[in-house]
Design a protein around this motif. Structure first.
Motif, PDB file in Angstrom:
ATOM      1  N   SER A 191      87.679  63.246  14.935  1.00 18.12           N
ATOM      2  CA  SER A 191      87.664  64.466  14.131  1.00 18.12           C
ATOM      3  C   SER A 191      86.919  64.135  12.843  1.00 18.12           C
ATOM      4  CB  SER A 191      89.093  64.911  13.806  1.00 18.12           C
ATOM      5  OG  SER A 191      89.682  63.962  12.917  1.00 18.12           O
ATOM      6  N   ARG A 192      86.715  65.119  11.988  1.00 20.14           N
ATOM      7  CA  ARG A 192      85.976  64.860  10.744  1.00 20.14           C
ATOM      8  C   ARG A 192      86.814  64.142   9.693  1.00 20.14           C
ATOM      9  NH1 ARG A 192      81.429  69.382   9.609  1.00 20.14           N
ATOM     10  NH2 ARG A 192      80.365  69.103  11.603  1.00 20.14           N
ATOM     11  N   GLN A 193      88.067  63.852  10.064  1.00 26.04           N
ATOM     12  CA  GLN A 193      88.959  63.137   9.141  1.00 26.04           C
ATOM     13  C   GLN A 193      89.488  61.835   9.750  1.00 26.04           C
ATOM     14  OE1 GLN A 193      89.820  64.178   6.086  1.00 26.04           O
ATOM     15  NE2 GLN A 193      88.688  66.094   6.221  1.00 26.04           N
ATOM     16  N   SER A 194      89.136  61.540  11.003  1.00 28.78           N
ATOM     17  CA  SER A 194      89.824  60.431  11.681  1.00 28.78           C
ATOM     18  C   SER A 194      89.585  59.118  10.951  1.00 28.78           C
ATOM     19  CB  SER A 194      89.397  60.333  13.149  1.00 28.78           C
ATOM     20  OG  SER A 194      88.046  59.966  13.255  1.00 28.78           O
ATOM     21  N   GLY A 203      81.579  62.758  15.722  1.00 26.92           N
ATOM     22  CA  GLY A 203      81.351  61.501  16.436  1.00 26.92           C
ATOM     23  C   GLY A 203      82.065  61.453  17.777  1.00 26.92           C
ATOM     24  N   VAL A 204      81.755  60.428  18.559  1.00 20.10           N
ATOM     25  CA  VAL A 204      82.369  60.247  19.882  1.00 20.10           C
ATOM     26  C   VAL A 204      83.023  58.862  19.960  1.00 20.10           C
ATOM     27  CG1 VAL A 204      80.719  61.805  20.987  1.00 20.10           C
ATOM     28  CG2 VAL A 204      80.198  59.353  20.863  1.00 20.10           C
ATOM     29  N   PRO A 205      84.111  58.739  20.733  1.00 22.54           N
ATOM     30  CA  PRO A 205      84.831  57.457  20.801  1.00 22.54           C
ATOM     31  C   PRO A 205      84.028  56.371  21.517  1.00 22.54           C
ATOM     32  CG  PRO A 205      86.195  59.274  21.628  1.00 22.54           C
ATOM     33  CD  PRO A 205      84.793  59.790  21.504  1.00 22.54           C
ATOM     34  N   ARG A 206      84.070  55.170  20.953  1.00 21.08           N
ATOM     35  CA  ARG A 206      83.466  53.990  21.580  1.00 21.08           C
ATOM     36  C   ARG A 206      84.355  52.795  21.255  1.00 21.08           C
ATOM     37  NH1 ARG A 206      80.548  57.127  23.656  1.00 21.08           N
ATOM     38  NH2 ARG A 206      78.291  57.070  23.963  1.00 21.08           N
ATOM     39  N   LYS A 207      84.253  51.747  22.098  1.00 19.66           N
ATOM     40  CA  LYS A 207      84.896  50.472  21.756  1.00 19.66           C
ATOM     41  C   LYS A 207      83.946  49.706  20.843  1.00 19.66           C
ATOM     42  CE  LYS A 207      86.285  49.945  26.463  1.00 19.66           C
ATOM     43  NZ  LYS A 207      86.478  49.025  27.596  1.00 19.66           N
ATOM     44  N   LEU A 208      84.471  49.213  19.708  1.00 17.21           N
ATOM     45  CA  LEU A 208      83.666  48.390  18.811  1.00 17.21           C
ATOM     46  C   LEU A 208      84.144  46.939  18.921  1.00 17.21           C
ATOM     47  CD1 LEU A 208      81.596  48.014  16.468  1.00 17.21           C
ATOM     48  CD2 LEU A 208      83.475  48.474  14.893  1.00 17.21           C
ATOM     49  N   TYR A 209      83.212  46.034  19.228  1.00 13.25           N
ATOM     50  CA  TYR A 209      83.518  44.599  19.278  1.00 13.25           C
ATOM     51  C   TYR A 209      82.973  43.949  18.019  1.00 13.25           C
ATOM     52  CZ  TYR A 209      84.783  45.175  24.163  1.00 13.25           C
ATOM     53  OH  TYR A 209      85.397  45.582  25.330  1.00 13.25           O
ATOM     54  N   CYS A 220      84.727  56.054  15.933  1.00 11.37           N
ATOM     55  CA  CYS A 220      83.932  57.252  16.160  1.00 11.37           C
ATOM     56  C   CYS A 220      82.489  56.970  15.764  1.00 11.37           C
ATOM     57  CB  CYS A 220      84.479  58.412  15.332  1.00 11.37           C
ATOM     58  SG  CYS A 220      86.144  58.868  15.869  1.00 11.37           S
ATOM     59  N   VAL A 221      81.571  57.360  16.638  1.00  8.59           N
ATOM     60  CA  VAL A 221      80.167  56.999  16.447  1.00  8.59           C
ATOM     61  C   VAL A 221      79.320  58.257  16.306  1.00  8.59           C
ATOM     62  CG1 VAL A 221      78.210  55.799  17.486  1.00  8.59           C
ATOM     63  CG2 VAL A 221      80.523  54.897  17.775  1.00  8.59           C
ATOM     64  N   PRO A 255      79.751  60.182  28.095  1.00 10.17           N
ATOM     65  CA  PRO A 255      79.247  59.471  26.908  1.00 10.17           C
ATOM     66  C   PRO A 255      79.240  60.317  25.632  1.00 10.17           C
ATOM     67  CG  PRO A 255      77.778  59.152  28.786  1.00 10.17           C
ATOM     68  CD  PRO A 255      78.813  60.135  29.234  1.00 10.17           C
ATOM     69  N   LEU A 256      79.196  61.641  25.758  1.00 16.45           N
ATOM     70  CA  LEU A 256      79.164  62.464  24.543  1.00 16.45           C
ATOM     71  C   LEU A 256      80.432  63.298  24.328  1.00 16.45           C
ATOM     72  CD1 LEU A 256      75.394  63.525  24.444  1.00 16.45           C
ATOM     73  CD2 LEU A 256      76.545  61.712  23.184  1.00 16.45           C
ATOM     74  N   ALA A 257      81.498  62.963  25.074  1.00 16.66           N
ATOM     75  CA  ALA A 257      82.756  63.706  24.881  1.00 16.66           C
ATOM     76  C   ALA A 257      83.407  63.294  23.559  1.00 16.66           C
ATOM     77  CB  ALA A 257      83.705  63.424  26.039  1.00 16.66           C
ATOM     78  N   GLU A 258      83.955  64.285  22.820  1.00 14.48           N
ATOM     79  CA  GLU A 258      84.630  63.954  21.547  1.00 14.48           C
ATOM     80  C   GLU A 258      86.029  63.423  21.782  1.00 14.48           C
ATOM     81  OE1 GLU A 258      84.329  67.353  18.954  1.00 14.48           O
ATOM     82  OE2 GLU A 258      82.163  67.078  18.695  1.00 14.48           O
ATOM     83  N   GLN A 259      86.533  63.592  23.023  1.00 17.79           N
ATOM     84  CA  GLN A 259      87.805  62.942  23.322  1.00 17.79           C
ATOM     85  C   GLN A 259      87.791  62.335  24.709  1.00 17.79           C
ATOM     86  OE1 GLN A 259      91.521  64.804  23.627  1.00 17.79           O
ATOM     87  NE2 GLN A 259      90.888  66.386  25.067  1.00 17.79           N
ATOM     88  N   CYS A 260      88.662  61.372  24.901  1.00 19.27           N
ATOM     89  CA  CYS A 260      88.619  60.522  26.063  1.00 19.27           C
ATOM     90  C   CYS A 260      90.059  60.246  26.496  1.00 19.27           C
ATOM     91  CB  CYS A 260      87.960  59.211  25.590  1.00 19.27           C
ATOM     92  SG  CYS A 260      87.470  58.168  26.917  1.00 19.27           S
ATOM     93  N   VAL A 261      90.383  60.572  27.757  1.00 17.79           N
ATOM     94  CA  VAL A 261      91.737  60.307  28.252  1.00 17.79           C
ATOM     95  C   VAL A 261      91.660  59.241  29.331  1.00 17.79           C
ATOM     96  CG1 VAL A 261      93.808  61.290  29.319  1.00 17.79           C
ATOM     97  CG2 VAL A 261      92.426  62.666  27.731  1.00 17.79           C
ATOM     98  N   LEU A 262      92.389  58.142  29.112  1.00 17.96           N
ATOM     99  CA  LEU A 262      92.399  57.049  30.081  1.00 17.96           C
ATOM    100  C   LEU A 262      93.774  56.984  30.738  1.00 17.96           C
ATOM    101  CD1 LEU A 262      90.766  54.342  27.788  1.00 17.96           C
ATOM    102  CD2 LEU A 262      89.607  55.833  29.416  1.00 17.96           C
ATOM    103  N   THR A 263      93.832  57.300  32.028  1.00 14.16           N
ATOM    104  CA  THR A 263      95.159  57.301  32.671  1.00 14.16           C
ATOM    105  C   THR A 263      95.486  55.923  33.208  1.00 14.16           C
ATOM    106  OG1 THR A 263      93.994  58.129  34.577  1.00 14.16           O
ATOM    107  CG2 THR A 263      95.230  59.724  33.282  1.00 14.16           C
TER     108      THR A 263
END
Length: 263
Positions: A191-194, A203-209, A220-221, A255-263
């Motif tokens: 979100s614009r405050q996350s 931005g969109v969620p990514r793993k940052l190493y 958020c990227v 790749p461009l979803a603003e949210q991501c659900v991992l079951t």
């Protein structure tokens, strides 16, 4: 009288000299009151605020402060009475008020702990009167800084630099919002405050190493515009920071979803 005029003229000369020489060298030191006393550890130990003692002092990184105003904290029976009459710099960072912890050795402290010491030092500088210097680990018998003090100050500088870099990184890659439930699994979203970073993009969620650290965390990227720190770059293809080599997409998420659900 002429004496006063002479002092005023000297002060003016001094200001001029100080301006010419820059801040590092103070040609006017002789005009100021002596830079406080030099105390030995034995002298400082007499200032624990008991009835028959001359006052209530403590030292941080070898700088001695009169903490009489904070008597209820530092005086006999106060929660911080262990800090009085000595240099217990290490305890300001570790919170260890045992005999072993109330010492001035800061050589093995982490950057975060050095920042804690730095903020306590400025707290005392802002709130209490400086008395002078403690002869020992941080100042020699002439009141000259020792190698140990130079190392401590360098460690504080380094810690401040690391903190500034990490603030910068957080602006570039703000943390995601995340939640987990047994029913739906993990959800990451932007979100614009996350991450507590207010911005004009989602931005969109990514793993940052991070180089040198194990594992990753969700950030958020930015997906449009030039890459971070390259505002004028024209050959970037308007993809924001999506191509940063330290990022990885979440499996099973667009790749461009603003949210991501991992079951």
């Amino acid at each position: 009288g002429p004496m006063r005029r002479g002092a005023a003229a000297a002060a003016l000369l001094c200001l001029g000299a100080a301006w010419l020489l820059g801040r590092r060298f103070d040609p006017c030191a002789w005009l100021l009151p002596p830079r406080g006393r030099l105390l030995s550890a034995a002298e400082l130990a007499r200032y624990r605020g008991a009835e028959n003692e001359p006052g209530l002092y403590l030292a941080v990184l070898g700088r001695v402060f009169d903490v009489e105003r904070g008597r209820r904290h530092y005086g006999p029976g106060g929660a911080y009475s262990g800090l009085a009459g000595r240099d217990a710099t290490r305890a300001f960072a570790t919170g260890d008020f045992t005999h072993a912890g109330l010492v001035d050795d800061v050589s093995a402290l982490s950057p975060g702990e050095m920042l804690a010491i730095q903020s306590w030092l400025s707290f005392y500088g802002d709130n209490y009167d400086p008395v002078g210097k403690l002869v020992g680990r941080f100042y020699d018998e002439n009141g000259t800084p020792t190698e140990a003090l130079r190392q401590a100050e360098a460690a504080i500088e380094e810690a401040l630099k690391l903190r500034a870099e990490s603030e910068q990184r957080k602006q570039q890659f703000p943390p995601c919002n995340s939640e987990w439930s047994s029913a739906t699994g993990s959800r990451f979203w932007c979100s614009r405050q996350s991450g507590g970073v207010s911005r004009d993009w989602t931005g969109v969620p990514r793993k940052l190493y991070r180089p040198g650290s194990r594992g990753s965390h969700c950030v958020c990227v930015r997906t449009t515009g030039p890459p971070w720190g390259q505002p004028g770059s024209s050959e970037h293809g308007n993809r924001g920071d999506l191509d940063d080599p330290h990022l990885e997409e979440y499996d099973g998420c667009h790749p461009l979803a603003e949210q991501c659900v991992l079951t």
